[in-house]
Design a protein around this motif. Structure first.
Motif, short mmCIF file in Angstrom:
data_model
loop_
_atom_site.label_atom_id
_atom_site.label_comp_id
_atom_site.label_asym_id
_atom_site.label_seq_id
_atom_site.Cartn_x
_atom_site.Cartn_y
_atom_site.Cartn_z
N ALA A 30 -30.96 -16.17 -80.52
CA ALA A 30 -31.30 -17.62 -80.10
C ALA A 30 -29.75 -18.49 -80.10
O ALA A 30 -29.62 -18.49 -79.04
CB ALA A 30 -31.97 -18.57 -81.16
N ALA A 44 -27.71 -19.32 -76.68
CA ALA A 44 -28.05 -20.89 -76.69
C ALA A 44 -26.14 -20.77 -75.96
O ALA A 44 -25.73 -21.82 -75.32
CB ALA A 44 -27.37 -21.22 -78.04
N CYS A 45 -25.41 -19.97 -76.75
CA CYS A 45 -23.78 -19.81 -75.58
C CYS A 45 -23.71 -19.29 -74.79
O CYS A 45 -22.57 -20.35 -74.20
CB CYS A 45 -22.99 -18.87 -77.61
SG CYS A 45 -21.24 -18.89 -76.62
N GLN A 84 -25.52 -22.53 -73.01
CA GLN A 84 -24.28 -23.56 -72.68
C GLN A 84 -26.43 -24.95 -73.15
O GLN A 84 -26.11 -26.01 -72.58
CB GLN A 84 -23.82 -24.91 -71.52
CG GLN A 84 -22.73 -23.76 -71.67
CD GLN A 84 -21.79 -23.42 -72.35
OE1 GLN A 84 -21.35 -24.47 -72.64
NE2 GLN A 84 -21.47 -23.04 -73.36
N THR A 85 -26.74 -24.48 -73.43
CA THR A 85 -28.07 -24.82 -74.37
C THR A 85 -28.30 -24.85 -75.37
O THR A 85 -27.67 -24.63 -76.27
CB THR A 85 -30.03 -24.34 -73.70
OG1 THR A 85 -29.46 -24.04 -72.61
CG2 THR A 85 -30.64 -25.06 -73.31
N ALA A 86 -28.52 -26.52 -76.13
CA ALA A 86 -28.70 -25.85 -77.23
C ALA A 86 -29.61 -25.69 -78.51
O ALA A 86 -31.01 -25.23 -77.90
CB ALA A 86 -29.29 -28.12 -77.82
N GLU A 87 -29.01 -24.47 -79.32
CA GLU A 87 -29.92 -23.73 -79.73
C GLU A 87 -31.58 -24.31 -80.53
O GLU A 87 -32.36 -23.76 -79.78
CB GLU A 87 -29.21 -23.33 -81.25
CG GLU A 87 -29.54 -22.06 -81.63
CD GLU A 87 -29.32 -21.53 -82.90
OE1 GLU A 87 -29.00 -21.27 -83.74
OE2 GLU A 87 -27.70 -22.17 -83.32
N ARG A 144 -33.06 -26.15 -78.72
CA ARG A 144 -34.13 -26.08 -77.71
C ARG A 144 -34.22 -24.33 -77.55
O ARG A 144 -35.35 -23.76 -76.97
CB ARG A 144 -33.43 -26.57 -76.40
CG ARG A 144 -34.11 -26.50 -74.99
CD ARG A 144 -35.17 -26.89 -75.28
NE ARG A 144 -35.50 -26.86 -73.12
CZ ARG A 144 -37.67 -26.30 -72.97
NH1 ARG A 144 -38.63 -26.89 -74.38
NH2 ARG A 144 -37.61 -26.48 -72.22
N VAL A 145 -33.61 -24.13 -77.53
CA VAL A 145 -33.04 -22.60 -77.34
C VAL A 145 -34.63 -21.89 -77.80
O VAL A 145 -35.72 -20.90 -77.48
CB VAL A 145 -32.50 -22.09 -76.97
CG1 VAL A 145 -32.45 -19.65 -77.47
CG2 VAL A 145 -31.55 -21.96 -76.14
#
Length: 379
Positions: free
Chosen positions: A265, A269-270, A273-276, A278-279
């Protein structure tokens, strides 16, 4: 009177007698056997001894005062500026030397003086940083082996940057319990690169195979490192892996096949570029389309979607108790899930390569489990 008697006496005494006198005066001084008036005279006598032409006298003085508190700073600093044999006992043992003194000595002193610094029972972060910045590998190993040395993360990084190719440094760094996960991973990679470069290994299995074997070993070690690293260090570790180009499809397949969902996750996320949060929600309960979209956003080929979906699905079932399995059995279960999916069988060549990689992971897991059972039986 002490000073006058000493001045007259030293002109006729030999160096051995003067050395004995230095020990006696130093001992009496640190034991407090001089009264208030005599104490200043004793300090003056000790100061005169600093100019004795015989190094035996100055060494006797250094050894007598080395571990004593309350010694005048001017005397200690003069001893520290003397030859190594005279300076080192004071540098190593004097509680009266402060951080400013030690940092200065680290900067201008010899390697022997730096060794004496790192042999002190306690070292502050500031002094350790000075050593990490300028000392040679042998002194830095001694610093790392000193359990009383407080070392900041930035100093660990400097040690890795300056001396990471030195095997002794790598071993000493990896032995530190407080080593940041990013630096530990750098040392894992450096060790793997050194192993791959060994002429014996390259002659036995070939250069390409040596690099493949050591890369796989580094990936496994990194995945295991992430399992035991403090949660707060995972984002920093993932960013380090991203910047160093190690967040590859193969590495992520290894992570998902071993069930390290937290690391997966953080990596996705990294990369996406998605909020962790959300991932993690997608990995825990999202549908196949959402998982595939996440994989694509992370920069992986869309053809990898079915493989990651199969892995995530299997781990969901294992976590929910719907499919009891030992961890080493999961990679083979993922492979069976992938083979059963018509869409994955008709994918491009990179899908086949990824499937072969999963087979290798399954074999690794089975072999690791067999070794562990053998160790338990042998214990």
């Amino acid at each position: 009177m002490i000073v006058q008697r000493f001045v007259h006496w030293r002109h006729t005494a030999n160096s051995a007698g003067r050395a004995d006198a230095a020990r006696s005066v130093a001992q009496a001084y640190i034991e407090g056997r001089f009264g208030a008036a005599e104490r200043s005279e004793a300090e003056a006598t000790l100061t005169l001894m600093l100019d004795d032409p015989s190094p035996k006298v100055r060494q006797a003085l250094a050894e007598g005062l080395a571990t004593a508190p309350g010694v005048p700073a001017v005397i200690l600093r003069a001893l520290c500026d003397d030859s190594d044999a005279i300076a080192c006992p004071v540098v190593r043992g004097s509680p009266a030397l402060d951080d400013e003194d030690l940092v200065t000595l680290a900067a201008v002193g010899s390697e022997a003086v730096r060794r004496a610094i790192v042999a002190r029972r306690v070292l502050s972060v500031r002094v350790s940083a000075a050593i990490a910045e300028i000392a040679d590998p042998a002194v830095c190993v001694a610093l790392l082996e000193n359990d009383g040395a407080a070392i900041a993360a930035v100093s660990y990084q400097r040690l890795a940057e300056r001396h990471g190719q030195d095997a002794d440094i790598r071993g000493a760094l990896l032995a530190r319990d407080d080593l940041p996960a990013t630096v530990r991973q750098q040392m894992i990679l450096a060790a793997g690169q050194a192993l791959a470069a060994l002429p014996l290994l390259r002659s036995l299995v070939g250069a390409a195979r040596a690099e493949d074997v050591t890369l796989a070993a580094c990936e496994r070690a990194t995945a295991k490192l992430a399992e035991v690293a403090p949660a707060g260090e995972i984002p920093t570790l993932v960013e380090h892996l991203r910047r160093s180009g190690q967040l590859t499809t193969a590495f992520l397949l290894r992570v998902v096949s071993t069930g390290d969902i937290d690391l997966l996750a953080a990596a996705l996320a990294c990369l996406s570029q998605t909020a962790e949060r959300r991932v993690m929600a997608i990995l825990a309960g999202g549908r196949q389309k959402a998982v595939t979209a996440l994989i694509v956003d992370a920069g992986l080929p869309v053809s990898m979607g079915p493989l990651f979906w199969a892995a995530v699905s299997v781990w969901r079932e294992v976590a929910a108790g719907k499919r009891p399995a030992r961890p080493e059995e999961v990679p083979q279960m993922i492979i069976r899930r992938v083979v059963a999916d018509p869409g994955s069988r008709e994918g491009p060549a990179d899908t086949d390569e990824a499937a072969r990689f999963l087979h290798r992971l399954a074999n690794e897991a089975a072999l690791d489990a067999a070794r562990e059972r053998a160790r338990r039986l042998a214990a």
